[in-house]
Design a protein around this motif. Structure first.
Motif, PDB file in Angstrom:
ATOM      1  N   ARG A  51      24.581  34.504  -9.346  1.00  0.00           N
ATOM      2  CA  ARG A  51      24.270  34.489  -7.743  1.00  0.00           C
ATOM      3  C   ARG A  51      24.811  34.708  -7.059  1.00  0.00           C
ATOM      4  O   ARG A  51      24.965  35.290  -6.440  1.00  0.00           O
ATOM      5  N   MET A  52      25.223  32.544  -6.780  1.00  0.00           N
ATOM      6  CA  MET A  52      25.822  32.165  -5.586  1.00  0.00           C
ATOM      7  C   MET A  52      26.849  31.712  -5.933  1.00  0.00           C
ATOM      8  O   MET A  52      26.608  30.378  -7.352  1.00  0.00           O
ATOM      9  N   ALA A  53      28.088  31.749  -5.597  1.00  0.00           N
ATOM     10  CA  ALA A  53      29.124  31.103  -5.544  1.00  0.00           C
ATOM     11  C   ALA A  53      29.066  30.239  -4.809  1.00  0.00           C
ATOM     12  O   ALA A  53      29.087  30.495  -4.176  1.00  0.00           O
ATOM     13  N   ARG A  54      29.871  28.928  -5.746  1.00  0.00           N
ATOM     14  CA  ARG A  54      29.526  27.493  -5.365  1.00  0.00           C
ATOM     15  C   ARG A  54      28.474  26.918  -3.510  1.00  0.00           C
ATOM     16  O   ARG A  54      29.265  26.991  -2.773  1.00  0.00           O
ATOM     17  N   PRO A  55      27.506  27.372  -4.027  1.00  0.00           N
ATOM     18  CA  PRO A  55      26.418  27.157  -3.341  1.00  0.00           C
ATOM     19  C   PRO A  55      26.635  25.758  -2.366  1.00  0.00           C
ATOM     20  O   PRO A  55      26.245  24.624  -2.989  1.00  0.00           O
ATOM     21  N   ARG A  56      25.401  25.929  -0.954  1.00  0.00           N
ATOM     22  CA  ARG A  56      25.812  24.674   0.035  1.00  0.00           C
ATOM     23  C   ARG A  56      24.220  24.459  -0.412  1.00  0.00           C
ATOM     24  O   ARG A  56      23.997  25.051   0.067  1.00  0.00           O
ATOM     25  N   ILE A  57      23.524  22.935  -1.285  1.00  0.00           N
ATOM     26  CA  ILE A  57      22.259  23.150  -1.248  1.00  0.00           C
ATOM     27  C   ILE A  57      21.657  22.353  -0.710  1.00  0.00           C
ATOM     28  O   ILE A  57      22.835  20.942  -0.360  1.00  0.00           O
ATOM     29  N   GLU A  58      21.091  22.100   0.599  1.00  0.00           N
ATOM     30  CA  GLU A  58      20.519  20.489   1.421  1.00  0.00           C
ATOM     31  C   GLU A  58      18.992  20.802   1.230  1.00  0.00           C
ATOM     32  O   GLU A  58      18.258  21.347   0.826  1.00  0.00           O
ATOM     33  N   LEU A  59      18.439  19.592   0.744  1.00  0.00           N
ATOM     34  CA  LEU A  59      17.464  18.926   1.436  1.00  0.00           C
ATOM     35  C   LEU A  59      16.376  19.852   2.653  1.00  0.00           C
ATOM     36  O   LEU A  59      16.844  18.867   4.088  1.00  0.00           O
ATOM     37  N   VAL A  60      15.657  20.073   2.426  1.00  0.00           N
ATOM     38  CA  VAL A  60      15.412  20.896   4.310  1.00  0.00           C
ATOM     39  C   VAL A  60      13.964  19.904   4.302  1.00  0.00           C
ATOM     40  O   VAL A  60      13.836  19.592   5.868  1.00  0.00           O
ATOM     41  N   GLU A  61      12.619  19.490   3.541  1.00  0.00           N
ATOM     42  CA  GLU A  61      11.802  18.641   4.083  1.00  0.00           C
ATOM     43  C   GLU A  61      11.519  18.245   2.156  1.00  0.00           C
ATOM     44  O   GLU A  61      11.195  18.786   1.629  1.00  0.00           O
ATOM     45  N   ALA A  62      10.789  17.064   2.765  1.00  0.00           N
ATOM     46  CA  ALA A  62       9.673  16.527   1.444  1.00  0.00           C
ATOM     47  C   ALA A  62       8.227  15.840   2.098  1.00  0.00           C
ATOM     48  O   ALA A  62       8.484  15.993   3.305  1.00  0.00           O
ATOM     49  N   SER A  63       7.356  16.388   1.306  1.00  0.00           N
ATOM     50  CA  SER A  63       6.133  16.073   2.194  1.00  0.00           C
ATOM     51  C   SER A  63       5.391  16.229   0.207  1.00  0.00           C
ATOM     52  O   SER A  63       5.126  15.551  -0.288  1.00  0.00           O
ATOM     53  N   ASP A  64       3.820  15.431   1.354  1.00  0.00           N
ATOM     54  CA  ASP A  64       2.531  14.989   0.499  1.00  0.00           C
ATOM     55  C   ASP A  64       3.547  14.216  -0.664  1.00  0.00           C
ATOM     56  O   ASP A  64       2.771  14.669  -2.171  1.00  0.00           O
ATOM     57  N   PHE A  65       3.294  13.053  -0.114  1.00  0.00           N
ATOM     58  CA  PHE A  65       3.555  12.216  -1.486  1.00  0.00           C
ATOM     59  C   PHE A  65       3.408  10.263  -0.872  1.00  0.00           C
ATOM     60  O   PHE A  65       3.164  10.672   0.869  1.00  0.00           O
ATOM     61  N   LEU A  66       3.447   9.283  -2.520  1.00  0.00           N
ATOM     62  CA  LEU A  66       3.221   7.950  -1.369  1.00  0.00           C
ATOM     63  C   LEU A  66       4.267   7.603  -1.769  1.00  0.00           C
ATOM     64  O   LEU A  66       5.163   7.647  -3.582  1.00  0.00           O
ATOM     65  N   TYR A  67       4.835   7.146  -1.134  1.00  0.00           N
ATOM     66  CA  TYR A  67       6.062   5.533  -1.527  1.00  0.00           C
ATOM     67  C   TYR A  67       6.111   4.754  -1.609  1.00  0.00           C
ATOM     68  O   TYR A  67       5.568   3.914  -0.644  1.00  0.00           O
TER      69      TYR A  67
ATOM     70  N   ALA B 264       0.853  -1.438  -0.264  1.00  0.00           N
ATOM     71  CA  ALA B 264       0.337  -0.024   0.357  1.00  0.00           C
ATOM     72  C   ALA B 264       0.683   1.150   0.123  1.00  0.00           C
ATOM     73  O   ALA B 264       0.303   2.533  -0.626  1.00  0.00           O
ATOM     74  N   GLY B 265       1.742   0.957   0.708  1.00  0.00           N
ATOM     75  CA  GLY B 265       2.966   2.271   0.426  1.00  0.00           C
ATOM     76  C   GLY B 265       2.998   3.343   1.739  1.00  0.00           C
ATOM     77  O   GLY B 265       1.881   2.787   2.569  1.00  0.00           O
ATOM     78  N   VAL B 266       4.038   4.020   1.687  1.00  0.00           N
ATOM     79  CA  VAL B 266       3.774   5.096   2.953  1.00  0.00           C
ATOM     80  C   VAL B 266       3.441   6.202   2.766  1.00  0.00           C
ATOM     81  O   VAL B 266       3.495   7.244   1.687  1.00  0.00           O
ATOM     82  N   ALA B 267       2.065   6.692   3.221  1.00  0.00           N
ATOM     83  CA  ALA B 267       1.934   8.116   2.133  1.00  0.00           C
ATOM     84  C   ALA B 267       2.383   9.049   3.463  1.00  0.00           C
ATOM     85  O   ALA B 267       1.901   9.265   4.391  1.00  0.00           O
ATOM     86  N   VAL B 268       3.698   9.657   2.962  1.00  0.00           N
ATOM     87  CA  VAL B 268       4.098  10.741   3.664  1.00  0.00           C
ATOM     88  C   VAL B 268       3.479  12.264   3.759  1.00  0.00           C
ATOM     89  O   VAL B 268       3.434  12.804   2.640  1.00  0.00           O
ATOM     90  N   LYS B 269       3.458  12.495   5.007  1.00  0.00           N
ATOM     91  CA  LYS B 269       2.789  13.969   4.873  1.00  0.00           C
ATOM     92  C   LYS B 269       3.656  15.072   5.178  1.00  0.00           C
ATOM     93  O   LYS B 269       3.959  16.054   4.289  1.00  0.00           O
ATOM     94  N   ARG B 270       4.755  14.595   6.240  1.00  0.00           N
ATOM     95  CA  ARG B 270       6.147  15.448   5.601  1.00  0.00           C
ATOM     96  C   ARG B 270       6.822  14.434   6.648  1.00  0.00           C
ATOM     97  O   ARG B 270       6.855  14.127   7.553  1.00  0.00           O
ATOM     98  N   ILE B 271       8.444  14.986   5.766  1.00  0.00           N
ATOM     99  CA  ILE B 271       9.454  14.275   6.941  1.00  0.00           C
ATOM    100  C   ILE B 271      10.704  15.666   6.953  1.00  0.00           C
ATOM    101  O   ILE B 271      10.829  16.271   5.932  1.00  0.00           O
ATOM    102  N   LYS B 272      11.470  16.076   7.970  1.00  0.00           N
ATOM    103  CA  LYS B 272      11.643  17.235   8.578  1.00  0.00           C
ATOM    104  C   LYS B 272      12.907  16.891   9.008  1.00  0.00           C
ATOM    105  O   LYS B 272      13.517  16.745   9.543  1.00  0.00           O
ATOM    106  N   PHE B 273      14.086  17.240   7.715  1.00  0.00           N
ATOM    107  CA  PHE B 273      15.564  17.307   8.139  1.00  0.00           C
ATOM    108  C   PHE B 273      16.003  18.733   9.155  1.00  0.00           C
ATOM    109  O   PHE B 273      15.693  20.043   8.809  1.00  0.00           O
TER     110      PHE B 273
END
Length: 230
Positions: free
Chosen positions: A162-178, A49-58
């Motif tokens: 605009r931004m030299a060598r940016p550090r890009i990080e995942l903060v939150e994923a939400s509203d999906f079916l895994y 049935a999968g996992v219905a994710v409301k939110r995962i926050k880092f």
């Protein structure tokens, strides 16, 4: 039906990928999702049935192995202290919460390199999104990893000078079916930028992915990133 919250726990060891000073957020996300499935199956829930994710926050980065703890049949009750990521959702209709607790006495010891992303025909879109095709279909872990890591690259490209060598990080994923299998059909995926917020030099970028699963159902997934000068 679960009448009282059922705890579960799973040891978690990771790898340092491409020499980064943190464990990739998508790797922690995938490991947490996978930890819920055997726990649910042991209680008669359907893992397909999968996992219905409301939110995962880092909340912060880590480069340490640790433990995943969770509760089936509850959306709260875990100790927040020490957790670097927390998941809220449902599994086969039952409430679910899980968190990852790194152990500072267990630094990550394995080293790995990223394999090629199964992505083709990339086309940038307005903002920090894009459109592309996936060459591999079905596996939920591969899909999430390729989607999130490729999206980081589109953000880095769009930032340009605009931004030299940016550090890009995942903060939150939400509203999906895994789903472990059949999460996405082989085909096109689109990422649209929904909002961009500025806090000093830092940007918070919210994108929405739209795709089709193996059953032909339209799906979506929201991803929020932070981007700041390295």
């Amino acid at each position: 039906m679960i009448n009282a919250p059922i705890p579960f726990e799973q040891d978690a060891a990771f790898a340092q990928v491409d020499g980064r000073d943190y464990i990739q957020g998508v790797t922690i996300l995938h490991r947490m999702l996978e930890a819920t499935l055997p726990a649910g199956e042991a209680k008669g829930l359907d893992p397909d049935a999968g996992v219905a994710v409301k939110r995962i926050k880092f909340t912060r980065n880590t480069l340490c192995d640790g433990v995943i703890r969770g509760l089936l049949g509850a959306d709260k009750g875990l100790e927040p202290a020490g957790a670097v990521a927390q998941l809220l959702g449902t599994l086969d209709g039952q409430a679910l919460t899980a968190a990852y607790y790194p152990d500072e006495a267990r630094p990550v010891s394995r080293q790995e390199s990223s394999p090629p992303y199964p992505i083709h025909d990339f086309e940038p879109l307005e903002g920090y999104g894009g459109r592309w095709r996936f060459a591999e279909a079905g596996d939920g872990g591969v899909f999430l990893w390729a989607l999130i890591e490729a999206n980081k690259r589109t953000i880095r490209t769009a930032l340009g000078e605009r931004m030299a060598r940016p550090r890009i990080e995942l903060v939150e994923a939400s509203d999906f079916l895994y789903r472990r299998h059949g999460m996405m059909a082989d085909g096109a995926l689109m990422l649209e930028t929904l909002s961009v917020r500025e806090f000093g030099p830092r940007l918070y970028i919210l994108n929405e992915a739209r795709y089709t699963d193996a059953d032909g159902a339209a799906r979506s997934l929201r991803l929020q990133y932070s981007a700041n000068p390295a």
